[in-house]
Structures are given as C-alpha cells and as structure tokens.
Design a protein around this motif. Structure first.
Motif, mmCIF file in Angstrom:
data_model
loop_
_atom_site.group_PDB
_atom_site.id
_atom_site.type_symbol
_atom_site.label_atom_id
_atom_site.label_comp_id
_atom_site.label_asym_id
_atom_site.label_seq_id
_atom_site.Cartn_x
_atom_site.Cartn_y
_atom_site.Cartn_z
ATOM 1 N N ARG A 177 0.580 -1.338 0.057
ATOM 2 C CA ARG A 177 0.005 0.016 -0.013
ATOM 3 C C ARG A 177 0.691 1.237 -0.069
ATOM 4 O O ARG A 177 1.923 1.263 0.346
ATOM 5 C CB ARG A 177 -0.791 -0.132 1.158
ATOM 6 N N LEU A 178 0.435 2.223 -0.568
ATOM 7 C CA LEU A 178 0.795 3.629 -0.423
ATOM 8 C C LEU A 178 -0.121 4.318 0.744
ATOM 9 O O LEU A 178 -1.179 4.260 0.776
ATOM 10 C CB LEU A 178 0.726 4.486 -1.601
ATOM 11 N N VAL A 179 0.730 4.941 1.645
ATOM 12 C CA VAL A 179 -0.003 5.731 2.464
ATOM 13 C C VAL A 179 0.403 7.121 2.736
ATOM 14 O O VAL A 179 1.597 7.441 2.721
ATOM 15 C CB VAL A 179 0.185 4.901 4.007
ATOM 16 N N SER A 180 -0.675 8.049 2.936
ATOM 17 C CA SER A 180 -0.169 9.545 2.920
ATOM 18 C C SER A 180 -0.595 9.960 4.249
ATOM 19 O O SER A 180 -1.597 9.748 4.972
ATOM 20 C CB SER A 180 -1.087 10.440 1.845
ATOM 21 N N THR A 181 0.504 10.613 5.002
ATOM 22 C CA THR A 181 0.453 11.028 6.273
ATOM 23 C C THR A 181 0.022 12.576 6.303
ATOM 24 O O THR A 181 -0.291 13.148 7.270
ATOM 25 C CB THR A 181 1.566 10.914 7.277
ATOM 26 N N GLY A 182 -0.082 13.304 5.126
ATOM 27 C CA GLY A 182 -0.601 14.698 5.020
ATOM 28 C C GLY A 182 0.432 15.564 4.565
ATOM 29 O O GLY A 182 0.266 16.362 3.894
ATOM 30 N N ARG A 183 1.707 15.096 4.900
ATOM 31 C CA ARG A 183 2.997 15.918 4.483
ATOM 32 C C ARG A 183 3.898 15.032 3.557
ATOM 33 O O ARG A 183 4.530 15.392 2.711
ATOM 34 C CB ARG A 183 3.609 16.519 5.672
ATOM 35 N N ARG A 184 3.937 13.752 3.828
ATOM 36 C CA ARG A 184 4.664 12.740 3.160
ATOM 37 C C ARG A 184 3.926 11.542 2.749
ATOM 38 O O ARG A 184 2.955 11.053 3.168
ATOM 39 C CB ARG A 184 5.929 12.306 4.327
ATOM 40 N N TRP A 185 4.374 10.948 1.605
ATOM 41 C CA TRP A 185 3.986 9.622 1.069
ATOM 42 C C TRP A 185 5.041 8.357 1.463
ATOM 43 O O TRP A 185 6.049 8.597 1.673
ATOM 44 C CB TRP A 185 4.088 9.424 -0.424
ATOM 45 N N TYR A 186 4.201 7.271 1.989
ATOM 46 C CA TYR A 186 4.982 6.179 2.313
ATOM 47 C C TYR A 186 4.773 4.963 1.687
ATOM 48 O O TYR A 186 3.321 4.862 1.570
ATOM 49 C CB TYR A 186 5.009 5.848 3.915
ATOM 50 N N GLY A 224 -3.308 -3.483 9.495
ATOM 51 C CA GLY A 224 -3.297 -2.944 8.052
ATOM 52 C C GLY A 224 -2.202 -1.998 8.016
ATOM 53 O O GLY A 224 -1.129 -1.504 8.809
ATOM 54 N N ALA A 225 -2.131 -1.369 6.723
ATOM 55 C CA ALA A 225 -0.785 -0.406 6.433
ATOM 56 C C ALA A 225 -0.460 0.749 7.234
ATOM 57 O O ALA A 225 0.468 1.138 7.641
ATOM 58 C CB ALA A 225 -0.922 -0.055 4.862
ATOM 59 N N ALA A 226 -1.652 1.561 7.407
ATOM 60 C CA ALA A 226 -1.636 2.690 8.074
ATOM 61 C C ALA A 226 -1.012 2.513 9.644
ATOM 62 O O ALA A 226 -0.241 3.033 10.104
ATOM 63 C CB ALA A 226 -2.974 3.275 8.370
ATOM 64 N N GLU A 227 -1.674 1.586 10.380
ATOM 65 C CA GLU A 227 -1.178 1.113 11.404
ATOM 66 C C GLU A 227 0.041 0.557 11.736
ATOM 67 O O GLU A 227 0.944 1.039 12.562
ATOM 68 C CB GLU A 227 -2.085 0.065 12.343
ATOM 69 N N SER A 232 5.773 1.821 12.826
ATOM 70 C CA SER A 232 6.981 1.801 12.306
ATOM 71 C C SER A 232 7.838 3.142 12.805
ATOM 72 O O SER A 232 8.914 3.423 13.110
ATOM 73 C CB SER A 232 7.219 1.639 10.850
ATOM 74 N N ILE A 233 7.234 4.133 12.463
ATOM 75 C CA ILE A 233 7.653 5.565 12.641
ATOM 76 C C ILE A 233 8.229 5.898 14.084
ATOM 77 O O ILE A 233 8.878 6.289 14.536
ATOM 78 C CB ILE A 233 6.554 6.878 12.158
ATOM 79 N N ARG A 234 7.123 4.998 15.157
ATOM 80 C CA ARG A 234 7.375 5.151 16.450
ATOM 81 C C ARG A 234 8.401 4.565 16.855
ATOM 82 O O ARG A 234 9.167 5.061 17.662
ATOM 83 C CB ARG A 234 6.022 4.866 17.111
ATOM 84 N N ARG A 235 8.606 3.424 16.276
ATOM 85 C CA ARG A 235 9.766 2.570 16.449
ATOM 86 C C ARG A 235 11.321 3.354 16.253
ATOM 87 O O ARG A 235 12.206 3.246 17.159
ATOM 88 C CB ARG A 235 9.833 1.315 15.981
ATOM 89 N N HIS A 236 10.998 3.980 14.948
ATOM 90 C CA HIS A 236 12.360 4.817 14.679
ATOM 91 C C HIS A 236 12.542 6.104 15.306
ATOM 92 O O HIS A 236 13.471 6.942 14.767
ATOM 93 C CB HIS A 236 12.259 4.608 13.271
ATOM 94 N N GLN A 237 11.516 6.553 16.153
ATOM 95 C CA GLN A 237 11.767 7.655 16.834
ATOM 96 C C GLN A 237 11.857 8.848 15.923
ATOM 97 O O GLN A 237 12.352 9.712 16.423
ATOM 98 C CB GLN A 237 12.771 7.743 17.846
ATOM 99 N N GLU A 238 10.986 8.857 15.143
ATOM 100 C CA GLU A 238 10.914 9.955 14.165
ATOM 101 C C GLU A 238 9.644 10.725 14.584
ATOM 102 O O GLU A 238 9.473 11.881 13.872
ATOM 103 C CB GLU A 238 10.494 9.424 12.846
ATOM 104 N N THR A 239 8.959 10.545 15.727
ATOM 105 C CA THR A 239 7.954 11.317 16.214
ATOM 106 C C THR A 239 8.419 11.816 17.467
ATOM 107 O O THR A 239 8.998 11.228 18.215
ATOM 108 C CB THR A 239 6.488 10.521 16.292
ATOM 109 N N TYR A 240 7.593 12.661 17.944
ATOM 110 C CA TYR A 240 7.450 13.072 19.284
ATOM 111 C C TYR A 240 6.053 13.631 19.979
ATOM 112 O O TYR A 240 5.154 13.747 18.881
ATOM 113 C CB TYR A 240 8.525 14.564 19.559
ATOM 114 N N ALA A 241 5.794 13.234 21.291
ATOM 115 C CA ALA A 241 4.422 13.666 21.551
ATOM 116 C C ALA A 241 4.248 15.051 21.978
ATOM 117 O O ALA A 241 5.235 15.867 22.520
ATOM 118 C CB ALA A 241 4.209 12.544 22.721
ATOM 119 N N PHE A 242 2.994 15.418 21.781
ATOM 120 C CA PHE A 242 2.770 17.012 22.230
ATOM 121 C C PHE A 242 1.460 16.730 22.829
ATOM 122 O O PHE A 242 0.375 15.968 22.624
ATOM 123 C CB PHE A 242 2.685 17.663 21.048
#
Length: 322
Positions: A177-186, A224-227, A232-242
């Motif tokens: 699947r292709l998944v859009s996060t709103g600013r990036r495609w994965y 599924g793909a989105a989850e 995956s993003i969380r595991r690679h620490q590309e995110t931060y909580a706000f």
C-alpha cells in the motif's frame, strides 16, 4: 452517418456527458441516424450500466444522471489533460485529502493517454509550481504511479533507496500500500532482501520499476498498512508526543486542524485537549497552532513550549508591545 455501432455509442456517450438534456431529434442529427436508432443506442448504454433518463414530450429528451455505480467516462483531449495535470500536481505533494485512490486514478489515466497528450501534460506541469506548506516533501508523480500500478497488478517492485543517514541501497519488494500522512508519502511493502515488512519514504525512492514478476498476497501486518506505518515511525523515533489545550470547543478546533494532526478531546463545552504525535519539526507544529485563531496552552514537549514562548515574545515586540 456513423455506421460503426461501437464508435457511435462512444460519440453518443460523449454527448450525454455534457450536463444538459438532449432532445432525441438533436441527437439523431448529431449522429446522422434515425430517432429509432438513437432509442436503441440509449437502451444499449443502459445495459452497460449508464443511467440515462428519458423525458416525455413532443421531441423527447435524454439526460445522463447519477446512478448506483460509477460507469466509465469518455473524456476529450482537453478534459483528459486537465484531469491528469490536476492529479499530478496533487500527487506530487502529500496534500491532505489526496490519498492512494487519487494516485490509482492517475495511474489508470496515464496508462491510456496518447503520447501527444502525455507530452502536453508534462509540458504544462513543468511550467507550473505548487506551493506546498510546511516541510512537505515533494515526490515525482511518476514514482507514485509506478508504485500504484505495481500494487494493483501485484508485481514485484525494484527501486533505489536512500536511508535517513544517507546510506543507499537497492530494494526488491512486494508492494502492499501507499500511505499519505498529509505531508509525506510512504510505501508499505514486503522487502524480499530483508525477508520482512518495511516502510519506505517515497521522497527517498528513485528509479522505481515493476519487474513483471507476480506475487501472491501475504498476510498483512496487524492493523493494516496505516497502523503498521504508525508503529514503524514510532519505533524509529521519528515522532515526538505533544499535549495542547485549546480555549475552544473540540468541534471548532477539529474543523481547523488537518485530520492527520490528531483529534481533540473535549474537556468541557468551551475547551478541549489534543494529545498526539508529530513526525515534523516543532517549529512547523508551532506555525500550525498559531494560525488556528484559537487561544491555546502547550503542555509538552518542553521544546515546543519554549519555541512558542520565544515566538510570542518576538511577535509582541514586532507589534510594538513591551
């Protein structure tokens, strides 16, 4: 007179797709056939799933209306070019609301575009620029259409990939699947070289090509793909909580925030709270918050709190405040 029945049906369909009512006599004149032939052709279109509505009267009229399913459309050159340019512009940036369905539509359209129209589309796109917000990553529409076609056709996909640290590699995958996060495609795919599922930022992909080798669908990751991408993003620490509290009802804030940022939870009738994660820089999120036209308080992270405080002081000075 058009004696080729398939060609005449396509011509009739093209006329009916103009949003107006067509008198039977006018259609007969345009097609160079009798009114009886027009009625037979209308019946054939209905059998093919086109909802053609007839009106009674001295001349009788026909109109194509909305039906239960979407039948194939007949586009003239100008319409096809306009749609392709629009889809390409939107697909090249992960704009909110432009998801995999749009990319699939673009892939289908470009597959059947004549070479003369394909050239016009490329020329028009090269002469225009889309202003993308924030740090939205630009992606070549051709990359997305190749991926979408491989996903639909269940073909193995080969491409070059540049990791976050700059490491380059060649990957052979079974795209899912292709998944859009709103600013990036994965791209979510099974990596044959690694023997496991992987996610790939599409703006780091180059030279994608479908190999022609078919594959049987595998069991997809849980959720599924989105989850899978989210984890995956969380595991690679590309995110931060706000954590942000707004002095406005949840439904008001939800209307002004892009859906992918998160969903605010009501505190009471006049305030709400948003606790989510972001894979973008803190300054980008701060800009989003400042443009909502709603009073808010940032609780965490400390980096975002300090950034908003600094910008607030700067804006106050700019406005002549002390």
């Amino acid at each position: 007179m058009t004696t080729d029945t398939p060609a005449r049906l396509l011509q009739l369909l093209s006329l009916l797709q103009t949003p107006r009512e067509w008198p039977g006599g006018e259609l007969a004149g345009r097609l160079g056939v009798s009114r009886r032939t027009v009625r037979r052709d209308i019946d054939r279109l209905r059998e093919l799933g086109y909802p053609v509505q007839a009106t009674k009267g001295s001349d009788g009229g026909y109109r194509l209306v909305a039906g239960k399913a979407m039948p194939p459309l007949v586009l003239d050159d100008e319409e096809a070019v306009a749609i392709a340019v629009g889809l390409r512009a939107g697909a090249g940036h992960a704009v909110e609301g432009v998801d995999e369905a749009s990319v699939r539509a673009l892939a289908k359209l470009e597959q059947v575009l004549p070479s003369r129209l394909r050239h016009r589309v490329s020329t028009l796109q090269s002469a225009t620029v889309l202003l993308a917000g924030g740090d939205a990553a630009s992606v070549a529409p051709e990359t997305l259409t190749v991926m979408a076609s491989a996903i639909t056709g269940q073909e193995q996909l080969r491409f070059a990939y540049r990791a976050k640290d700059g490491t380059e590699s060649r990957r052979q995958t079974e795209p899912y699947r292709l998944v859009s996060t709103g600013r990036r495609w994965y791209l979510v795919a099974y990596d044959l070289g690694r023997g496991d599922w992987r996610t790939f930022r599409v703006d780091r992909v180059s030279e994608p090509s479908a190999t022609g080798a078919r594959f049987a669908p595998r069991d997809v990751p849980a959720g599924g793909a989105a989850e899978y991408l989210r984890q995956s993003i969380r595991r690679h620490q590309e995110t931060y909580a706000f954590d942000v509290v707004f002095a406005a009802p949840a439904e008001v804030v939800a209307r002004r925030l892009p859906a992918w940022v998160g969903v605010p939870e009501p505190i009471d009738g006049s305030s709400c709270r948003l606790r989510a994660t972001s894979d973008g820089p803190a300054d980008w999120l701060a800009i989003r918050l400042l443009t909502l036209d709603v009073d808010f308080t940032v609780r965490e992270p400390a980096e975002l709190v300090e950034l908003v405080r600094t910008w607030g002081t700067r804006l106050l000075r700019a406005a002549g405040g002390r």
